[in-house]
Design a protein around this motif. Structure first.
Motif, PDB file in Angstrom:
ATOM      1  N   VAL A  43      -7.183  23.257 -27.890  1.00 56.76           N
ATOM      2  CA  VAL A  43      -5.747  23.101 -27.635  1.00 56.76           C
ATOM      3  C   VAL A  43      -5.434  21.695 -27.134  1.00 56.76           C
ATOM      4  O   VAL A  43      -4.513  21.039 -27.625  1.00 56.76           O
ATOM      5  CB  VAL A  43      -5.265  24.167 -26.627  1.00 56.76           C
ATOM      6  CG1 VAL A  43      -3.867  23.871 -26.137  1.00 56.76           C
ATOM      7  CG2 VAL A  43      -5.333  25.533 -27.254  1.00 56.76           C
ATOM      8  N   GLY A  44      -6.203  21.206 -26.194  1.00 54.08           N
ATOM      9  CA  GLY A  44      -5.973  19.861 -25.672  1.00 54.08           C
ATOM     10  C   GLY A  44      -6.175  18.799 -26.731  1.00 54.08           C
ATOM     11  O   GLY A  44      -5.440  17.807 -26.778  1.00 54.08           O
ATOM     12  N   ILE A  45      -7.158  19.017 -27.590  1.00 59.44           N
ATOM     13  CA  ILE A  45      -7.422  18.054 -28.657  1.00 59.44           C
ATOM     14  C   ILE A  45      -6.238  17.993 -29.619  1.00 59.44           C
ATOM     15  O   ILE A  45      -5.833  16.910 -30.052  1.00 59.44           O
ATOM     16  CB  ILE A  45      -8.727  18.405 -29.384  1.00 59.44           C
ATOM     17  CG1 ILE A  45      -9.900  18.240 -28.423  1.00 59.44           C
ATOM     18  CG2 ILE A  45      -8.916  17.554 -30.628  1.00 59.44           C
ATOM     19  CD1 ILE A  45     -11.207  18.757 -28.936  1.00 59.44           C
ATOM     20  N   TYR A  46      -5.673  19.151 -29.956  1.00 61.61           N
ATOM     21  CA  TYR A  46      -4.503  19.168 -30.841  1.00 61.61           C
ATOM     22  C   TYR A  46      -3.355  18.367 -30.245  1.00 61.61           C
ATOM     23  O   TYR A  46      -2.711  17.577 -30.928  1.00 61.61           O
ATOM     24  CB  TYR A  46      -4.029  20.602 -31.096  1.00 61.61           C
ATOM     25  CG  TYR A  46      -4.650  21.216 -32.306  1.00 61.61           C
ATOM     26  CD1 TYR A  46      -4.141  20.987 -33.565  1.00 61.61           C
ATOM     27  CD2 TYR A  46      -5.768  22.023 -32.201  1.00 61.61           C
ATOM     28  CE1 TYR A  46      -4.705  21.546 -34.687  1.00 61.61           C
ATOM     29  CE2 TYR A  46      -6.342  22.594 -33.314  1.00 61.61           C
ATOM     30  CZ  TYR A  46      -5.797  22.341 -34.553  1.00 61.61           C
ATOM     31  OH  TYR A  46      -6.374  22.896 -35.658  1.00 61.61           O
ATOM     32  N   LEU A  83       8.960  12.994 -28.661  1.00 61.08           N
ATOM     33  CA  LEU A  83       9.754  14.231 -28.748  1.00 61.08           C
ATOM     34  C   LEU A  83       9.489  14.993 -30.045  1.00 61.08           C
ATOM     35  O   LEU A  83       9.627  16.216 -30.088  1.00 61.08           O
ATOM     36  CB  LEU A  83      11.238  13.915 -28.614  1.00 61.08           C
ATOM     37  CG  LEU A  83      11.673  13.405 -27.241  1.00 61.08           C
ATOM     38  CD1 LEU A  83      13.146  13.038 -27.256  1.00 61.08           C
ATOM     39  CD2 LEU A  83      11.393  14.438 -26.163  1.00 61.08           C
ATOM     40  N   LEU A  84       9.110  14.295 -31.102  1.00 58.08           N
ATOM     41  CA  LEU A  84       8.748  14.969 -32.351  1.00 58.08           C
ATOM     42  C   LEU A  84       7.290  15.433 -32.352  1.00 58.08           C
ATOM     43  O   LEU A  84       6.938  16.368 -33.064  1.00 58.08           O
ATOM     44  CB  LEU A  84       8.999  14.049 -33.542  1.00 58.08           C
ATOM     45  CG  LEU A  84      10.447  13.746 -33.874  1.00 58.08           C
ATOM     46  CD1 LEU A  84      10.512  12.727 -35.004  1.00 58.08           C
ATOM     47  CD2 LEU A  84      11.185  15.008 -34.241  1.00 58.08           C
ATOM     48  N   GLY A  85       6.450  14.794 -31.562  1.00 60.40           N
ATOM     49  CA  GLY A  85       5.035  15.148 -31.507  1.00 60.40           C
ATOM     50  C   GLY A  85       4.777  16.480 -30.843  1.00 60.40           C
ATOM     51  O   GLY A  85       3.884  17.230 -31.259  1.00 60.40           O
ATOM     52  N   PHE A  86       5.547  16.805 -29.798  1.00 60.26           N
ATOM     53  CA  PHE A  86       5.361  18.093 -29.105  1.00 60.26           C
ATOM     54  C   PHE A  86       5.608  19.287 -30.021  1.00 60.26           C
ATOM     55  O   PHE A  86       4.757  20.168 -30.114  1.00 60.26           O
ATOM     56  CB  PHE A  86       6.247  18.174 -27.857  1.00 60.26           C
ATOM     57  CG  PHE A  86       5.614  17.584 -26.641  1.00 60.26           C
ATOM     58  CD1 PHE A  86       4.527  18.186 -26.043  1.00 60.26           C
ATOM     59  CD2 PHE A  86       6.111  16.430 -26.093  1.00 60.26           C
ATOM     60  CE1 PHE A  86       3.933  17.638 -24.916  1.00 60.26           C
ATOM     61  CE2 PHE A  86       5.533  15.869 -24.980  1.00 60.26           C
ATOM     62  CZ  PHE A  86       4.440  16.474 -24.377  1.00 60.26           C
ATOM     63  N   ALA A 114       2.771  19.577 -32.584  1.00 64.72           N
ATOM     64  CA  ALA A 114       1.532  20.092 -32.002  1.00 64.72           C
ATOM     65  C   ALA A 114       1.623  21.593 -31.757  1.00 64.72           C
ATOM     66  O   ALA A 114       0.683  22.337 -32.048  1.00 64.72           O
ATOM     67  CB  ALA A 114       1.221  19.356 -30.697  1.00 64.72           C
ATOM     68  N   ILE A 115       2.744  22.039 -31.236  1.00 61.78           N
ATOM     69  CA  ILE A 115       2.918  23.470 -30.956  1.00 61.78           C
ATOM     70  C   ILE A 115       2.918  24.271 -32.247  1.00 61.78           C
ATOM     71  O   ILE A 115       2.304  25.341 -32.328  1.00 61.78           O
ATOM     72  CB  ILE A 115       4.208  23.694 -30.139  1.00 61.78           C
ATOM     73  CG1 ILE A 115       4.014  23.125 -28.731  1.00 61.78           C
ATOM     74  CG2 ILE A 115       4.560  25.173 -30.073  1.00 61.78           C
ATOM     75  CD1 ILE A 115       5.277  23.078 -27.917  1.00 61.78           C
ATOM     76  N   TYR A 116       3.576  23.759 -33.279  1.00 58.73           N
ATOM     77  CA  TYR A 116       3.597  24.463 -34.566  1.00 58.73           C
ATOM     78  C   TYR A 116       2.192  24.540 -35.174  1.00 58.73           C
ATOM     79  O   TYR A 116       1.793  25.574 -35.702  1.00 58.73           O
ATOM     80  CB  TYR A 116       4.560  23.778 -35.529  1.00 58.73           C
ATOM     81  CG  TYR A 116       4.576  24.412 -36.896  1.00 58.73           C
ATOM     82  CD1 TYR A 116       5.134  25.672 -37.080  1.00 58.73           C
ATOM     83  CD2 TYR A 116       4.014  23.774 -37.986  1.00 58.73           C
ATOM     84  CE1 TYR A 116       5.140  26.265 -38.326  1.00 58.73           C
ATOM     85  CE2 TYR A 116       4.018  24.355 -39.231  1.00 58.73           C
ATOM     86  CZ  TYR A 116       4.574  25.614 -39.400  1.00 58.73           C
ATOM     87  OH  TYR A 116       4.564  26.198 -40.634  1.00 58.73           O
ATOM     88  N   SER A 117       1.447  23.461 -35.082  1.00 62.53           N
ATOM     89  CA  SER A 117       0.087  23.462 -35.612  1.00 62.53           C
ATOM     90  C   SER A 117      -0.792  24.454 -34.861  1.00 62.53           C
ATOM     91  O   SER A 117      -1.600  25.164 -35.463  1.00 62.53           O
ATOM     92  CB  SER A 117      -0.506  22.058 -35.529  1.00 62.53           C
ATOM     93  OG  SER A 117      -1.837  22.076 -35.942  1.00 62.53           O
ATOM     94  N   LEU A 118      -0.646  24.511 -33.550  1.00 61.22           N
ATOM     95  CA  LEU A 118      -1.400  25.487 -32.755  1.00 61.22           C
ATOM     96  C   LEU A 118      -1.010  26.907 -33.130  1.00 61.22           C
ATOM     97  O   LEU A 118      -1.874  27.790 -33.253  1.00 61.22           O
ATOM     98  CB  LEU A 118      -1.149  25.264 -31.273  1.00 61.22           C
ATOM     99  CG  LEU A 118      -1.829  24.056 -30.668  1.00 61.22           C
ATOM    100  CD1 LEU A 118      -1.309  23.821 -29.265  1.00 61.22           C
ATOM    101  CD2 LEU A 118      -3.320  24.254 -30.652  1.00 61.22           C
ATOM    102  N   TYR A 119       0.265  27.139 -33.319  1.00 59.36           N
ATOM    103  CA  TYR A 119       0.729  28.475 -33.702  1.00 59.36           C
ATOM    104  C   TYR A 119       0.135  28.888 -35.042  1.00 59.36           C
ATOM    105  O   TYR A 119      -0.320  30.021 -35.206  1.00 59.36           O
ATOM    106  CB  TYR A 119       2.256  28.499 -33.769  1.00 59.36           C
ATOM    107  CG  TYR A 119       2.805  29.796 -34.294  1.00 59.36           C
ATOM    108  CD1 TYR A 119       2.802  30.940 -33.510  1.00 59.36           C
ATOM    109  CD2 TYR A 119       3.308  29.887 -35.585  1.00 59.36           C
ATOM    110  CE1 TYR A 119       3.289  32.130 -33.993  1.00 59.36           C
ATOM    111  CE2 TYR A 119       3.803  31.076 -36.077  1.00 59.36           C
ATOM    112  CZ  TYR A 119       3.794  32.190 -35.273  1.00 59.36           C
ATOM    113  OH  TYR A 119       4.277  33.374 -35.768  1.00 59.36           O
ATOM    114  N   ARG A 120       0.117  27.962 -36.013  1.00 62.83           N
ATOM    115  CA  ARG A 120      -0.463  28.281 -37.321  1.00 62.83           C
ATOM    116  C   ARG A 120      -1.940  28.613 -37.208  1.00 62.83           C
ATOM    117  O   ARG A 120      -2.431  29.526 -37.856  1.00 62.83           O
ATOM    118  CB  ARG A 120      -0.278  27.111 -38.276  1.00 62.83           C
ATOM    119  CG  ARG A 120       1.074  27.066 -38.903  1.00 62.83           C
ATOM    120  CD  ARG A 120       1.205  26.021 -39.985  1.00 62.83           C
ATOM    121  NE  ARG A 120      -0.068  25.614 -40.541  1.00 62.83           N
ATOM    122  CZ  ARG A 120      -0.320  24.409 -41.025  1.00 62.83           C
ATOM    123  NH1 ARG A 120       0.619  23.500 -41.012  1.00 62.83           N
ATOM    124  NH2 ARG A 120      -1.493  24.112 -41.523  1.00 62.83           N
TER     125      ARG A 120
END
Length: 78
Positions: free
Chosen positions: A24-27, A58-61, A64-70
């Motif tokens: 998670v931190g790496i993502y 602001l676009l990176g957060f 990252a959250i969407y990628s983690l969710y996927r």
């Protein structure tokens, strides 16, 4: 030959979840780093001060959250 002892399924599941969630931190670092870098490059190119850098953060957060969710959905943890 020595026989392989299988881990109990609970321990194997715990190790698998730990391995998955430790990324998670790496993502966050990777996605925020990419968007921060792109924002800084855009600021240098356009001469806009820090506007594009803040926009990149602001676009990176959400990215990252969407990628983690996927990823969590793929492993059926969500």
């Amino acid at each position: 030959m020595r026989e392989k002892k299988d881990m109990p399924s609970g321990m194997a599941d715990a190790l698998r979840a730990f391995g998955l969630l430790s990324g998670v931190g790496i993502y966050f670092v990777v996605f925020l780093g990419i968007f921060l870098f792109l924002g800084q490059c855009a600021d240098d190119f356009l001469g806009t001060g820090r506007v594009c850098t803040i926009t990149g953060i602001l676009l990176g957060f959400p990215a990252a959250i969407y990628s983690l969710y996927r990823q969590l959905k793929y492993f059926k943890l969500v």
